[in-house]
Motif scaffolding. Structure first.
Motif: not given
Length: 778
Positions: A336-345, A350-351, A366-369, A371-383
Motif C-alpha cells: 500500500s506504500d506508493p514508493l514500494d509499489a513504484a520500486a517494484g515496477r 533495471l534487470a 528508464v523509470a521516466r521520473v 533523478p531525486e525520485q529515482a534515488e528514492r526508488l533505488l534506496d527502497r530496493l536496497a532497503d
C-alpha cells in the motif's frame, strides 16, 4: 542413540534393493529430495512426504511407524530452535562480531539486539541458528525462535499472534493470553524479566512488527533477521550479509555435493559463478550432485550456463531462488506504500540493463521520473536487499535477481528500456562533444542537436567526464547488447559509437573507445558513420599498440569514404592510416597512403594533415635508410607550428623520437622526446604527460642510461595511476621492470611484472605474454 530419519530411510531402501531414483519414482517425489533426506540435509520431513515414502517402500505398520517416529522433532527441549545446517560454511567474522556484542555484559545495552539483513537465500537464518548454537551456555534459560513470516505468501505474522506464540512457549495457556498488543507485550516482558534467554525473531517484515516483541530488561538478547533494513530499531548492531566469497561458495558446494566436486575444480568454479555465490543457490546446486559421479559436475555447470535452465535448476520445488525472489517482488508490488509499489515496477526494467550496476541518472530515464525520485526508488530496493548501494549514486542488482526477470520481461519492454539507456549515454557523449572545442567536421555535421538535449543540465565538463567514467563499463555492455538487437537499438548504438570519440580522447580511454566503435561499426547502415566508426576503431587500437588490426580497420574506413564526398575527412583518414602502417612495419603500403594523404592535404589546404603526412614519410624513409628523413621532419614541424597548438606540436616530436630510436640514433631520439615532454608540461596536458614521461624514460634506457630512465618512468607510473590509465600503467610497469632488472634490482622488477600481468591478464591483452616471459627470465 536413536536413528535419524535419513538413516532409517536409507536402511529400509537398501533392505528392498531400491536405488534412490527408483524410490523417488515409486514415492512420487524428486530424486533430489530422497538424497537430501538420506544425508540428513533435511531431517524432519512433512507427514505427507513420510507417507509417500512409506507407500513407495511398501512398508508394513511397523516400518511405517518407525519412519513416522524418526521424522518428528524432539520435544521437551529447553532449546526450542532447529539446528543450524550441518553444512554451514563461512561467516566466521560475522559470528565473532555478533557473539561479542550479544555477550558483552555491562558494555552492551540493556537488551542487546543484533539485526542480520540481506537478500533472500543469503543465509540470514542459518547464521542466526549457528550463532545461537555457540551461545547456548550464555543463555541457560532457553532459546526461542519466532518466524515472523515477513516475506512469505501467507502474509506477515501479526504482533499479537507472535506474542501469543512466545507466551505459550513460556508456559502460558490459551485462556490466559491477553487480547491486545500492549497487554500481551507487557506480559511477555514480565515473563522474560530476570531470565537469560536468546530470542530469534526471524524474517521480520519491518520495525513495527518487531518493536512489540522486544524484551524490556537485561538478561535476554535478541537476534532479528530481515530482508529489509530496520533503521527504526535504536541501538542495534546491524550486519548486512553479502554473497559468499569464491572459496566459501566452493567449500559449501563440496560439503553438500561430496567428494565428486573436488575432482572437477574448473566446473565447480563455474557452478558457483552461475549461482552468483548465493548460499541458497549453491546449496541447491550441490544437492544435484549428491551421490553422482564426477562427470555430473561438468554437466551441471553446462546446464546452469543457460539462464532459463539455471533458474529452473535452482528452484527446488518452490523453495529455491525463484520463489525467494518472487516473494520479495510480490510484497513490493502489492504494498500500500506508493514508493514500494513504484520500486517494484522499476525493478524488472533495471534487470534488462546489461551492465554491472546502474546510476540514478540512467534509472531516472528508464523509470521516466526525476533523478531525486529515482534515488528514492533505488534506496527502497536496497532497503529490501534486492539491490546493493555501491555509492550514493550507483546501485548493483544481484545476478540472480536479473536472471529471474530475464524470464518474464516482454521483448517490447526490453527494447524500450535499452533504448532509454542508450539515449541517456548518447546524450552525455554528444554533450561532451559540444564542450570539447573540436574543429567542425563531418562528425559534427552528421549529429543532430536533439541528441544531447537530455544532457543539457550537464554544463561542467569535468563533472560530465567523471559521470562517464562511472558509466563506462555499463555503456560498453549496453552497446554490445544493442548491436545484436532491434534496428532501433542498433541505430542508437551507432549514434553513441560515433560520439564516444570525444570521451575516449579526453580521458585516454582507448579500450572503451575501441570496444564501442568496433561493436557499432557493423551495425551502421550509411557510409559516413560506418567509415567514422571503422576509423575510430582503428585509431583506438593504434593507441593500444595493436597496429595490424588498426591498419585493417582504417583501410575499411578508406574504402567506405570512396563512395561519398568528404575530402577533408578522407585526407585525415589517409594520414592516420599511413602512420599506422608505418608502425605495423608495412612500409610499402605506408608510402603509398602517405603520398595520397600529402597530395590531398596540399589540395585542400589542411595543414595538420600535411604535417602528419610529412612526418610519416620521414619515418618511412628513415626505415629505408634514406637521407631525406631530416628534410621531411623539418617540413613537418614547420607545417605543424603554423597549424596547431603547443600540445599538438608535442606529437610530431614524439613520432620523430620513435623514428630515430628505431634506427639507433639515440642522441636525436632523446632530444626529441625531451622536447615533446617540455611542450606538454608547458601546456599542463594532464593525462597526456604519462605517455611522454614513459617515452623519454624508455628512450634513455635504450640509449644506455638506465639510471636516467628511472625518474621519468617513475613519474609516468604516478601519472598513469592518478588518471586511471590502466593501459599506460601496464606499459610503464613493463618498462620499469626491464630497467630495474638491468640495475640488478630484481625484487622490485618482479613486483612491477606481477602487477602488469594482473592488469593485462584481467583484460585478455597480448601484453600479458610479454610480462610472463620477463617473469620467467627472472
Amino acid at each position: 542413540m536413536n536413528e535419524t530419519f535419513g538413516a532409517v530411510l536409507r536402511r529400509l531402501r537398501h533392505d528392498r534393493g531400491l536405488t534412490q531414483e527408483r524410490l523417488a519414482e515409486t514415492a512420487g517425489i524428486s530424486g533430489q529430495a530422497v538424497r537430501l533426506l538420506e544425508t540428513d540435509r533435511r531431517r524432519f520431513p512433512r507427514p505427507s512426504t513420510v507417507a509417500a515414502l512409506a507407500d513407495g517402500l511398501r512398508c508394513g505398520p511397523g516400518d511405517r511407524e518407525l519412519l513416522l517416529s524418526a521424522s518428528k522433532r524432539p520435544s521437551g527441549q529447553s532449546r526450542r530452535l532447529p539446528s543450524a545446517p550441518p553444512d554451514f560454511t563461512g561467516r566466521a567474522d560475522e559470528i565473532k562480531e555478533l557473539a561479542g556484542f550479544l555477550t558483552a555484559g555491562p558494555a552492551t545495552p540493556a537488551v542487546p539486539i543484533a539485526v542480520i539483513t540481506g537478500m533472500g537465500g543469503v543465509g540470514k537464518t542459518s547464521l542466526a541458528l549457528k550463532l545461537a548454537e555457540g551461545l547456548a551456555q550464555h543463555f541457560p534459560d532457553g532459546q526461542l525462535l519466532l518466524d515472523l513470516q515477513g516475506f512469505g505468501r501467507s502474509g506477515a505474522l501479526d504482533p499479537l499472534a507472535g506474542l501469543g506464540v512466545l507466551l505459550r512457549s513460556l508456559g502460558a495457556s490459551d485462556a490466559d493470553l491477553p487480547t491486545d498488543v500492549a497487554s500481551a507485550s507487557a506480559r511477555f516482558r514480565s515473563a522474560v524479566a530476570g531470565r537469560r534467554m536468546l530470542l530469534i525473531l526471524d524474517n521480520a517484515a519491518d520495525s513495527a512488527q518487531v518493536l512489540p516483541l522486544l524484551p524490556g530488561t537485561s538478561g535476554t538478547a535478541v537476534v532479528v533477521t530481515s530482508r529489509r533494513q530496520l533503521p527504526e530499531l535504536a541501538g542495534v548492531r546491524q550486519i548486512q550479509l553479502d554473497a559468499f566469497s569464491d572459496q566459501e561458495a566452493l567449500d559449501l558446494l563440496g560439503d553438500v555435493g561430496g567428494a565428486t566436486v573436488l575432482a572437477e575444480s574448473d566446473a565447480a568454479e563455474r557452478i558457483v559463478r552461475y549461482c552468483a555465490r548465493l548460499p541458497l543457490a549453491v546449496r541447491i546446486a550441490g544437492a544435484h550432485l549428491i551421490g553422482r559421479p564426477a562427470s555430473a559436475v561438468g554437466v551441471l555447470a553446462d546446464r546452469l550456463a543457460d539462464l532459463s535452465d539455471r533458474m529452473s535448476m535452482l528452484d527446488d520445488h518452490g523453495r529455491g531462488v525463484r520463489s525467494s525472489i518472487e516473494v520479495s517482488v510480490e510484497q513490493l508490488t502489492a504494498s500500500s506504500d506508493p514508493l514500494d509499489a513504484a520500486a517494484g515496477r522499476l525493478l524488472p526494467r533495471l534487470a534488462v540493463l546489461d551492465g554491472a550496476d546502474v546510476s540514478t541518472r540512467v534509472a531516472s530515464r528508464v523509470a521516466r521520473v526525476a533523478p531525486e525520485q529515482a534515488e528514492r526508488l533505488l534506496d527502497r530496493l536496497a532497503d529490501v536487499s534486492l539491490m546493493e548501494a555501491l555509492t550514493p549514486t550507483r546501485y548493483r542488482l544481484h545476478d540472480l535477481v536479473a536472471g529471474y526477470f530475464d524470464e518474464i520481461v516482454p521483448a517490447a519492454e526490453r527494447r524500450t528500456v535499452r533504448c532509454a539507456a542508450l539515449e541517456t549515454y548518447s546524450a552525455m557523449v554528444w554533450q561532451l562533444s559540444r564542450m570539447s572545442r573540436m574543429p567542425s567536421g563531418p562528425r559534427e555535421a552528421w549529429a543532430d542537436e536533439i541528441w544531447w538535449a537530455d544532457a543539457a543540465d550537464l554544463q561542467d565538463r569535468n563533472k560530465l567526464l567523471d559521470l562517464l567514467d562511472d558509466e563506462r563499463a555499463d555503456l560498453v555492455a549496453t552497446v554490445r547488447q544493442a548491436v545484436e538487437a532491434s534496428p532501433a537499438e542498433q541505430a542508437l548504438a551507432v549514434r553513441l559509437g560515433v560520439g564516444i570519440k570525444y570521451y575516449g580522447i579526453a580521458r585516454k580511454r582507448w579500450a572503451e573507445w575501441r570496444d564501442v566503435a568496433g561493436a557499432a561499426a557493423p551495425a551502421a547502415v550509411e557510409a559516413l558513420p560506418k567509415a567514422m566508426l571503422f576509423a575510430d576503431h582503428g585509431l583506438a587500437q593504434a593507441e593500444l599498440n595493436d597496429f595490424g588490426p588498426a591498419a585493417d580497420a582504417l583501410i575499411r574506413a578508406v574504402g567506405e569514404l570512396t563512395s561519398i564526398e568528404v575530402p577533408e575527412y578522407e585526407v585525415t583518414t589517409l594520414a592516420n592510416l599511413s602512420h599506422v602502417l608505418e608502425r605495423a612495419g608495412r612500409t610499402t603500403e605506408g608510402l603509398d597512403y602517405a603520398a595520397r594523404a600529402l597530395d590531398g592535404a596540399l589540395a585542400t589546404g589542411l595543414g595538420m594533415e600535411e604535417a602528419e603526412a610529412l612526418l610519416v614519410l620521414g619515418m618511412l624513409h628513415g626505415k629505408l635508410g634514406s637521407p631525406e628523413r631530416p628534410a621531411y621532419f623539418a617540413r613537418a614541424i614547420e607545417a605543424m607550428r603554423s597549424a596547431s597548438s603547443p600540445r599538438m606540436l608535442a606529437m610530431p616530436f614524439q613520432m620523430i623520437s620513435h623514428s630515430y630510436r628505431e634506427t639507433g640514433d639515440f642522441a636525436a631520439a632523446v632530444e626529441s622526446s625531451a622536447e615533446s615532454l617540455r611542450l606538454l608540461m608547458a601546456d599542463n596536458a594532464g593525462p597526456y604527460l604519462p605517455e611522454a614521461h614513459e617515452d623519454l624514460g624508455w628512450t634513455r634506457y635504450l640509449s644506455g642510461d638506465a639510471v636516467g630512465a628511472l625518474e621519468p618512468l617513475t613519474e609516468a607510473l604516478r601519472g598513469a595511476q592518478e588518471f586511471q590509465l590502466w593501459d599506460r600503467e601496464g606499459s610503464v610497469r613493463l618498462r620499469l621492470a626491464q630497467v630495474l632488472t638491468a640495475l640488478d634490482r630484481r625484487d622490485e622488477a618482479r613486483e612491477h611484472l606481477d602487477r602488469a600481468l594482473e592488469i593485462y591478464g584481467s583484460r585478455g591483452m597480448a601484453a600479458a605474454d610479454e610480462a610472463r616471459a620477463l617473469l620467467d627470465k627472472l
